[in-house]
Design a protein around this motif. Structure first.
Motif, short mmCIF file in Angstrom:
data_model
loop_
_atom_site.label_atom_id
_atom_site.label_comp_id
_atom_site.label_asym_id
_atom_site.label_seq_id
_atom_site.Cartn_x
_atom_site.Cartn_y
_atom_site.Cartn_z
N LEU A 1 -17.68 57.86 57.67
CA LEU A 1 -17.26 58.52 56.69
C LEU A 1 -16.31 58.06 55.65
N VAL A 2 -15.40 57.02 55.91
CA VAL A 2 -14.03 56.46 55.74
C VAL A 2 -13.61 56.87 54.19
N PHE B 1 -15.52 45.33 57.67
CA PHE B 1 -16.64 45.84 59.00
C PHE B 1 -16.02 45.76 60.67
N ARG B 2 -15.88 47.01 61.10
CA ARG B 2 -15.06 47.21 61.73
C ARG B 2 -15.38 48.64 62.85
N LEU C 1 -22.76 43.72 72.01
CA LEU C 1 -21.86 42.75 71.34
C LEU C 1 -22.42 42.73 70.63
N LEU C 2 -23.45 43.23 69.75
CA LEU C 2 -23.96 42.81 68.12
C LEU C 2 -22.58 43.56 67.27
N ALA C 3 -22.48 44.33 67.83
CA ALA C 3 -21.27 44.92 66.78
C ALA C 3 -20.17 43.48 66.64
N ALA D 1 -16.35 49.54 56.46
CA ALA D 1 -17.69 50.60 57.55
C ALA D 1 -17.16 50.30 58.36
N LYS D 2 -17.22 51.59 58.98
CA LYS D 2 -16.08 52.17 60.08
C LYS D 2 -17.50 52.60 60.73
#
Length: 473
Positions: free
Chosen positions: A69-70, A32-33, A20-22, A2-3
């Protein structure tokens, strides 16, 4: 994987909360990126409108969050703003944010300060780069495809750390220039700082350190050769005078101007000089190296050696008109004759070639025919030879040739060889410490003096035709 892309105003507290949440999710989830785009407040509205228009989204506030959507490819999937991102994280990862307002405001202020500091640092870094500005006119000429890869090289500019290349072509073919720029950038040459393209004279020759003027291209429907020549001279006169004025006012005063091509090379150089009066005339030269190399190839074939084994051929006169190829200083290396020495041993060409009649007639005709044959074909051979001639002059000008190496160049003759002042003629020169000087220890006999006077008269006539046109206008 997920990017997520997080974009927002640098001073926006909601962007700070999203960030901050990311960051927390990226630390705790291996797949998660995030990618952050921090935009200055006064640039945010325009940036948001362009991004939404490009992707077909509707969004009005900061921040803007979408998912790349990598795995599937294609454009990103819009998440939305801060509330949408918090809801997404709650649904997918069971994590939300409870950051206090004061921390959000503190992070937002820190973001803005960091962004401004980065901008200042980048501006300072750019200010430290002092690229060499090279302008090429008629940049869509085939010559450029051979010239550019070799031009942006330490082999030509050994003491330069960066080069800004400016491509000028007044044929209004912006698509062709864009393609040439992409091709140049794709070379990934270390010296290349930037490439700009220009289809008008609005910025032409601005801050130029080197100007390379290739042949102008004209479409003509003239009924006769005389009419075609007059029209060609008129157009060239107008263009060169315009170029000369721009060089005079916009280029650096130490600019090096090299005129190349097959059409009115001496005349074009002379017209530039007339208009660029604040720049030293010694910084304008016309290239005769292409003729030299063609003559070297003919002599080499005659003596059964390689073209590089023949050196110091002199081209006198009008490069694109009546010229004379002189072998009085010419030498040949590696000649397999009665006397043979090591690689550094050379012999005078005139002592080996005893065919004086051939040298005065057939040889001169061969050079003219060979040059005409190359010029009449839109082949790569002509482009390669022209590019090589320009590079040879630049290397000599940048101190990359020996002090005894003789080159032929069209320069403004001021008392040289009894030639009238104000005429640009090809004469032999040598380079030392980045400056050229006309060769003095050459024999200029009666016949050669007559040829030089013929070339001078020819060039005066060309210039008068151009002046008549200016007066009529």
């Amino acid at each position: 994987m997920a990017k997520f892309v997080l974009a927002g105003k640098t001073d926006c507290p909601h962007y700070a909360k999203t960030e901050l949440l990311a960051d927390s999710l990226q630390r705790s989830l291996p797949n998660f990126r995030i990618h952050k785009i921090s935009v200055l407040p006064d640039e945010w509205k325009e940036w948001l409108e362009d991004t939404c228009k490009r992707n077909g989204w509707k969004h009005e506030q900061s921040p803007l969050v979408w998912r790349e959507l990598v795995a599937q490819g294609g454009k990103g999937m819009l998440i939305g703003g801060v509330s949408d991102f918090l809801e997404h994280c709650q649904d997918y990862y069971g994590i939300t944010s409870d950051v206090p307002t004061d921390i959000m405001l503190s992070v937002a202020a820190e973001n803005l300060e960091t962004k401004l500091n980065l901008i200042v640092e980048e501006q300072h870094r750019v200010s430290l780069i002092k690229p060499l500005h090279i302008w090429i006119s008629s940049a869509l000429s085939p010559v450029c495809h051979f010239l550019i890869p070799n031009l942006l090289s330490a082999a030509v500019f050994p003491h330069v750390s960066a080069i800004s290349l400016h491509l000028l072509d007044l044929e209004r073919n912006e698509e062709g220039l864009q393609q040439l720029r992409m091709d140049t950038e794709n070379l990934a040459l270390p010296l290349l700082h930037q490439v700009t393209i220009h289809t008008d004279l609005e910025q032409a020759f601005l801050e130029a350190d080197v100007i390379l003027l290739l042949d102008e291209r004209w479409s003509d429907d003239s009924d006769s050769e005389d009419e075609e020549q007059k029209k060609g001279i008129n157009r060239i006169s107008d263009r060169c005078r315009e170029y000369g004025q721009l060089i005079d006012t916009r280029a650096n005063k130490e600019v090096k101007v090299i005129v190349s091509g097959d059409s009115f090379v001496n005349l074009r150089c002379s017209l530039l000089l007339d208009m660029a009066r604040s720049i030293n005339s010694r910084q304008f030269v016309a290239v005769a190296t292409q003729l030299e190399n063609e003559a070297r190839a003919i002599i080499a074939k005659k003596l059964n050696v390689r073209s590089p084994d023949v050196t110091n051929i002199i081209v006198w006169g009008n490069i694109s008109g009546s010229f004379y190829v002189d072998l009085q200083r010419a030498k040949v290396f590696n000649y397999n004759g009665a006397i043979k020495g090591p690689a550094f041993f050379s012999q005078p060409v005139q002592k080996i070639l005893h065919e004086s009649k051939w040298l005065e007639t057939d040889f001169q005709d061969l050079v003219c025919c060979q040059r005409a044959a190359v010029a009449s074909k839109t082949c790569r051979a002509a482009a390669m030879s022209a590019a090589n001639g320009i590079l040879t002059v630049l290397q000599a000008w940048n101190g990359l040739c020996g002090p005894d190496e003789v080159l032929s160049m069209g320069v403004l003759c001021s008392g040289y060889y009894n030639v009238p002042d104000g005429i640009v003629l090809s004469v032999p020169v040598t380079f030392r410490d980045g400056a050229w000087s006309v060769l003095s220890d050459v024999t200029v006999g009666h016949k050669l003096k007559e040829r030089l006077q013929l070339s001078a008269a020819e060039l005066r006539q060309e210039k008068e035709l151009g002046s008549e046109n200016c007066q009529m206008l």
